[in-house]
Design a protein around this motif. Sequence first.
Motif, PDB file in Angstrom:
ATOM      1  N   ASP A 194       0.295  -1.352  -0.050  1.00 26.00           N
ATOM      2  CA  ASP A 194       0.131   0.329   0.310  1.00 26.00           C
ATOM      3  C   ASP A 194       0.612   1.156  -0.121  1.00 26.00           C
ATOM      4  OD1 ASP A 194      -2.422  -1.858   0.107  1.00 26.00           O
ATOM      5  OD2 ASP A 194      -2.636  -1.089   2.338  1.00 26.00           O
ATOM      6  N   GLU A 195       2.484   1.266  -0.232  1.00 22.33           N
ATOM      7  CA  GLU A 195       3.288   2.302  -0.011  1.00 22.33           C
ATOM      8  C   GLU A 195       2.661   2.977  -1.166  1.00 22.33           C
ATOM      9  OE1 GLU A 195       8.061   2.947   0.223  1.00 22.33           O
ATOM     10  OE2 GLU A 195       7.242   0.968  -0.120  1.00 22.33           O
ATOM     11  N   ILE A 196       3.156   4.694  -1.363  1.00 22.69           N
ATOM     12  CA  ILE A 196       2.966   5.246  -1.902  1.00 22.69           C
ATOM     13  C   ILE A 196       4.041   5.267  -3.049  1.00 22.69           C
ATOM     14  CG2 ILE A 196       1.771   7.352  -3.077  1.00 22.69           C
ATOM     15  CD1 ILE A 196      -0.075   5.843  -1.901  1.00 22.69           C
ATOM     16  N   VAL A 197       4.224   5.012  -4.503  1.00 23.44           N
ATOM     17  CA  VAL A 197       5.620   5.890  -4.928  1.00 23.44           C
ATOM     18  C   VAL A 197       5.358   6.860  -5.459  1.00 23.44           C
ATOM     19  CG1 VAL A 197       5.721   2.576  -4.750  1.00 23.44           C
ATOM     20  CG2 VAL A 197       4.066   3.659  -6.985  1.00 23.44           C
ATOM     21  N   ALA A 198       4.115   7.154  -5.743  1.00 22.75           N
ATOM     22  CA  ALA A 198       3.554   8.377  -6.816  1.00 22.75           C
ATOM     23  C   ALA A 198       2.654   9.019  -6.653  1.00 22.75           C
ATOM     24  CB  ALA A 198       4.424   8.260  -8.003  1.00 22.75           C
ATOM     25  N   LYS A 199       2.501  11.093  -6.373  1.00 21.71           N
ATOM     26  CA  LYS A 199       1.529  11.344  -6.203  1.00 21.71           C
ATOM     27  C   LYS A 199       1.573  12.146  -7.085  1.00 21.71           C
ATOM     28  CE  LYS A 199       2.442  11.086  -0.893  1.00 21.71           C
ATOM     29  NZ  LYS A 199       2.739  12.110  -0.224  1.00 21.71           N
ATOM     30  N   ILE A 200       0.168  12.285  -7.809  1.00 22.03           N
ATOM     31  CA  ILE A 200       0.181  13.854  -9.093  1.00 22.03           C
ATOM     32  C   ILE A 200      -0.892  14.168  -9.088  1.00 22.03           C
ATOM     33  CG2 ILE A 200      -0.366  13.459 -11.770  1.00 22.03           C
ATOM     34  CD1 ILE A 200       0.397  10.106  -9.953  1.00 22.03           C
ATOM     35  N   GLY A 201      -1.235  15.756  -8.189  1.00 22.85           N
ATOM     36  CA  GLY A 201      -2.172  15.908  -7.911  1.00 22.85           C
ATOM     37  C   GLY A 201      -2.696  15.214  -6.940  1.00 22.85           C
TER      38      GLY A 201
ATOM     39  N   SER B 190      -4.385  12.156  -6.689  1.00 18.42           N
ATOM     40  CA  SER B 190      -4.417  10.846  -7.341  1.00 18.42           C
ATOM     41  C   SER B 190      -2.912  10.278  -6.601  1.00 18.42           C
ATOM     42  CB  SER B 190      -4.326  10.982  -8.713  1.00 18.42           C
ATOM     43  OG  SER B 190      -5.548  11.711  -9.455  1.00 18.42           O
ATOM     44  N   ARG B 191      -3.178   8.872  -6.344  1.00 16.69           N
ATOM     45  CA  ARG B 191      -1.965   8.415  -5.595  1.00 16.69           C
ATOM     46  C   ARG B 191      -1.522   6.912  -6.743  1.00 16.69           C
ATOM     47  NH1 ARG B 191      -2.126  12.433  -3.665  1.00 16.69           N
ATOM     48  NH2 ARG B 191      -1.891  13.770  -1.632  1.00 16.69           N
ATOM     49  N   ILE B 192       0.137   6.819  -7.213  1.00 22.09           N
ATOM     50  CA  ILE B 192      -0.430   4.959  -7.123  1.00 22.09           C
ATOM     51  C   ILE B 192       0.385   4.271  -6.171  1.00 22.09           C
ATOM     52  CG2 ILE B 192       0.753   4.156  -9.019  1.00 22.09           C
ATOM     53  CD1 ILE B 192       1.292   6.605 -10.864  1.00 22.09           C
ATOM     54  N   THR B 193       0.268   3.126  -5.956  1.00 23.53           N
ATOM     55  CA  THR B 193       0.758   2.662  -4.804  1.00 23.53           C
ATOM     56  C   THR B 193       1.459   1.197  -5.510  1.00 23.53           C
ATOM     57  OG1 THR B 193      -1.185   0.584  -5.186  1.00 23.53           O
ATOM     58  CG2 THR B 193      -1.528   2.091  -3.340  1.00 23.53           C
ATOM     59  N   ARG B 194       2.527   0.923  -4.609  1.00 19.95           N
ATOM     60  CA  ARG B 194       3.737   0.110  -4.736  1.00 19.95           C
ATOM     61  C   ARG B 194       2.846  -1.212  -4.890  1.00 19.95           C
ATOM     62  NH1 ARG B 194       8.713  -1.410  -3.471  1.00 19.95           N
ATOM     63  NH2 ARG B 194       9.054   0.180  -2.925  1.00 19.95           N
ATOM     64  N   GLN B 195       1.519  -1.033  -5.154  1.00 21.45           N
ATOM     65  CA  GLN B 195       1.238  -2.889  -5.340  1.00 21.45           C
ATOM     66  C   GLN B 195       1.008  -2.520  -6.982  1.00 21.45           C
ATOM     67  OE1 GLN B 195       1.312  -6.261  -4.100  1.00 21.45           O
ATOM     68  NE2 GLN B 195       0.700  -6.664  -6.767  1.00 21.45           N
ATOM     69  N   GLU B 196       0.090  -1.579  -7.241  1.00 19.07           N
ATOM     70  CA  GLU B 196      -0.650  -1.104  -8.844  1.00 19.07           C
ATOM     71  C   GLU B 196       0.684  -0.707  -9.996  1.00 19.07           C
ATOM     72  OE1 GLU B 196      -4.003   1.886  -7.644  1.00 19.07           O
ATOM     73  OE2 GLU B 196      -2.156   2.751  -7.387  1.00 19.07           O
ATOM     74  N   TRP B 197       2.241   0.029  -8.985  1.00 21.19           N
ATOM     75  CA  TRP B 197       3.108  -0.447  -9.848  1.00 21.19           C
ATOM     76  C   TRP B 197       3.603  -1.499 -10.044  1.00 21.19           C
ATOM     77  CZ3 TRP B 197       8.018   0.122  -7.506  1.00 21.19           C
ATOM     78  CH2 TRP B 197       9.475   0.437  -8.725  1.00 21.19           C
ATOM     79  N   LEU B 198       3.559  -2.930  -9.512  1.00 28.07           N
ATOM     80  CA  LEU B 198       4.781  -3.764  -9.537  1.00 28.07           C
ATOM     81  C   LEU B 198       3.283  -4.087 -10.277  1.00 28.07           C
ATOM     82  CD1 LEU B 198       5.585  -4.779  -6.074  1.00 28.07           C
ATOM     83  CD2 LEU B 198       7.219  -4.012  -8.304  1.00 28.07           C
TER      84      LEU B 198
END
Length: 293
Positions: free
Chosen positions: A38-45, A47-55
């Motif tokens: 659930d760690e946040i790897v990116a913030k865009i405004g 919005s958030r991208i989690t580590r799991q979404e990235w992987l």
Amino acid sequence: MSKKALLVIIFSLVLTNCVTIAFLVSAYTREAQKEKNDEIVAKIGNSRITRQEWLNELENRFGKTTLEEMINIQVVDELAKKNHIDVDEKTVEREIQMYKISSQSYGDSVFNDKELRKQIRYSILLEELLTKDVNISENELKKFYEENKHQYIMNDTYHLSHIVVDSKKEVQQIINELKDGSSFEGIAAERSKDQLTAKEGGDLGYVSEGSSDVPPEYIEQAKTMKVNEWSGPIPLERGYAIIFLHEKIKGEQLEFDEVKDQIRRQIALEQMEGNVSAKQLWDDIGVTWFYEK
């Protein structure tokens, strides 16, 4: 209470404690993994991208290809052992030199030696496995060598980087900075006029005598230099340059006995139909994988 009964009770308590600890550790590990996912790897405004979404995205894009490459490496390694096929270091080293001389690559496309050595070894083993049952006469091998002898001439080759500036005074300033410990790559990236190589730290890759990719003055200067040494100012048609010598490869004419195995593989592979791939060997060893589901 008997000693035996006491030991049973103690054993039961220890077992219970071990099970409890194992459960707590497992629960903690699952929770820690969940927090990591659930760690946040990116913030865009907002919005958030989690580590799991990235992987997940990485796996969707590259997972199948990456896993296939990993399987191929294991397949080749296992089958080479099974068939008692090995590659000596002298052969690997010779093919590394031939690759460097012919690649004319620079920047990120220049392999580090460790990675290149692994790739060359893998390629030779794969070719040997694919062509192990192909017989080609000695006469045919010699005929190919004589007709293509020029392919086995290794000219003196140099791995160079350069910095191009407007004046001799600028070159002298750069030399003084290098003497004081500044990085050649860093200066090239910041100040070289050659934009194509500046972004690669000035890396020109491997160049040989007669190459049209660099001024002939570079080769003449490189001949007199030691490895890990930079030159003095080199006058060009427009401006001045300073070069750095990473590596020097001495040229030679490779004899038939040195390259006949390579020639045999080359001829045999040309006779094969379709794409040449380690995947052709999967059935020989038995491979099952995730993407069969």
